[in-house]
Scaffold this active site. Structure first.
Site, short mmCIF file in Angstrom:
data_model
loop_
_atom_site.label_atom_id
_atom_site.label_comp_id
_atom_site.label_asym_id
_atom_site.label_seq_id
_atom_site.Cartn_x
_atom_site.Cartn_y
_atom_site.Cartn_z
N GLY A 89 0.83 -1.19 0.00
CA GLY A 89 0.00 0.00 0.00
C GLY A 89 0.87 1.25 0.00
N GLY A 90 0.22 2.39 -0.14
CA GLY A 90 0.95 3.65 -0.07
C GLY A 90 1.43 4.12 -1.44
N ASP A 91 2.08 5.26 -1.45
CA ASP A 91 2.52 5.89 -2.69
C ASP A 91 4.02 5.68 -2.87
OD1 ASP A 91 2.98 8.22 -4.72
OD2 ASP A 91 0.80 8.18 -4.50
N THR A 93 8.14 6.17 -2.19
CA THR A 93 9.09 6.47 -1.13
C THR A 93 10.49 6.15 -1.63
OG1 THR A 93 9.51 6.32 1.24
CG2 THR A 93 9.14 4.24 0.09
N MET A 161 5.85 4.11 6.08
CA MET A 161 5.34 2.75 6.23
C MET A 161 4.45 2.38 5.06
SD MET A 161 4.51 2.47 10.27
CE MET A 161 5.85 2.81 11.42
N GLY A 162 4.50 1.12 4.69
CA GLY A 162 3.62 0.58 3.67
C GLY A 162 3.65 -0.93 3.77
N CYS A 191 5.50 9.96 -0.49
CA CYS A 191 4.18 9.42 -0.13
C CYS A 191 3.04 10.18 -0.81
CB CYS A 191 3.99 9.39 1.38
SG CYS A 191 5.30 8.49 2.23
#
Length: 232
Positions: A89-91, A93, A161-162, A191
């Site tokens: 997940g997430g964008d 980094t 975090m992801g 992110c």
């Protein structure tokens, strides 16, 4: 419920090689769970925790926006960096030297089946660790990770975090900037969040270098306490 966690420190290791290794461990746990369900085998599932440091790399989560990478392919090469679209997940980094990356590959059936709680526990581990260095860090509403000066014009992220989870098995994790070269963050919108800075532990403490092994030991202590786990 198996609360033992197999700990490995991989040192400096290529991102893709580490991702492949995570996938191997992740699949082995899933295979055990499937066997247990189909055959009522009653086999214990393993848990793993990997510490690693990556050479310069940018990673984009499955819901991320490629426009948040501000470099062309040739510019990536110039900077000695690689780029991967990945299944967390997430964008976007950045990972690189001077950053402590932690990948818990856990069967949450051994602990608790709540992804929201799992993410909050990961954040709490970092918050407690940084408190030992005199830093007051916190969560930012709606923005996973660990921050300083939330709600002010000086808000800055120190830990990204992801995670990915399937059938309550986790992979990927957190990246804590300890002695990282923060200039590499200028090449992305970290992110996907505009107008907020990124920082590192040595920067906040105004030190040239922070002992990363000491930081790792503190992370493991708080992880063990919160998850009521044993590292082996």
């Amino acid at each position: 419920m198996n609360k033992d966690i197999k700990l490995e420190d991989l040192g400096l290791k290529d991102f893709k090689d580490t991702w492949d290794y995570q996938e191997t461990l992740f699949k082995a746990i899933l295979d055990t769970k499937i066997k247990n369900r189909r055959e009522d085998a009653g086999l214990a599932t393993d848990n793993h925790f990997l510490f690693v440091e990556h050479p310069h790399v940018y990673t984009l989560g499955k819901s991320g926006d490629l426009s948040n990478l501000l470099l062309s392919e040739s510019q990536l090469t110039e900077k000695g960096a690689t780029f991967y679209k990945i299944n967390r997940g997430g964008d976007i980094t950045y990972h690189g030297p001077g950053q402590i990356v932690g990948y818990p590959i856990l069967d949450l059936d051994n602990f608790f089946t709540d992804i929201h709680k799992y993410l909050r526990f990961l954040e709490e581990i970092i918050i407690l660790t940084l408190a030992e260095y005199g830093l007051k860090t916190e969560r930012s509403p709606g923005e996973t990770g660990v921050w300083l000066d939330v709600g002010t014009p000086f808000a800055r992220k120190i830990c990204a975090m992801g995670v990915r989870a399937s059938r309550w098995v986790t992979m990927h994790g957190f990246a804590l900037n300890v002695n990282a070269d923060l200039g590499y963050f200028d090449n992305i919108i970290p992110c996907g969040i505009r107008g907020k800075a990124v920082t590192s532990l040595n920067n906040e403490l105004k030190l040239k270098h922070v002992d990363e092994e000491e930081v790792k030991a503190k992370i493991l202590k708080h992880f063990s306490n919160l998850f009521e786990a044993n590292f082996i």
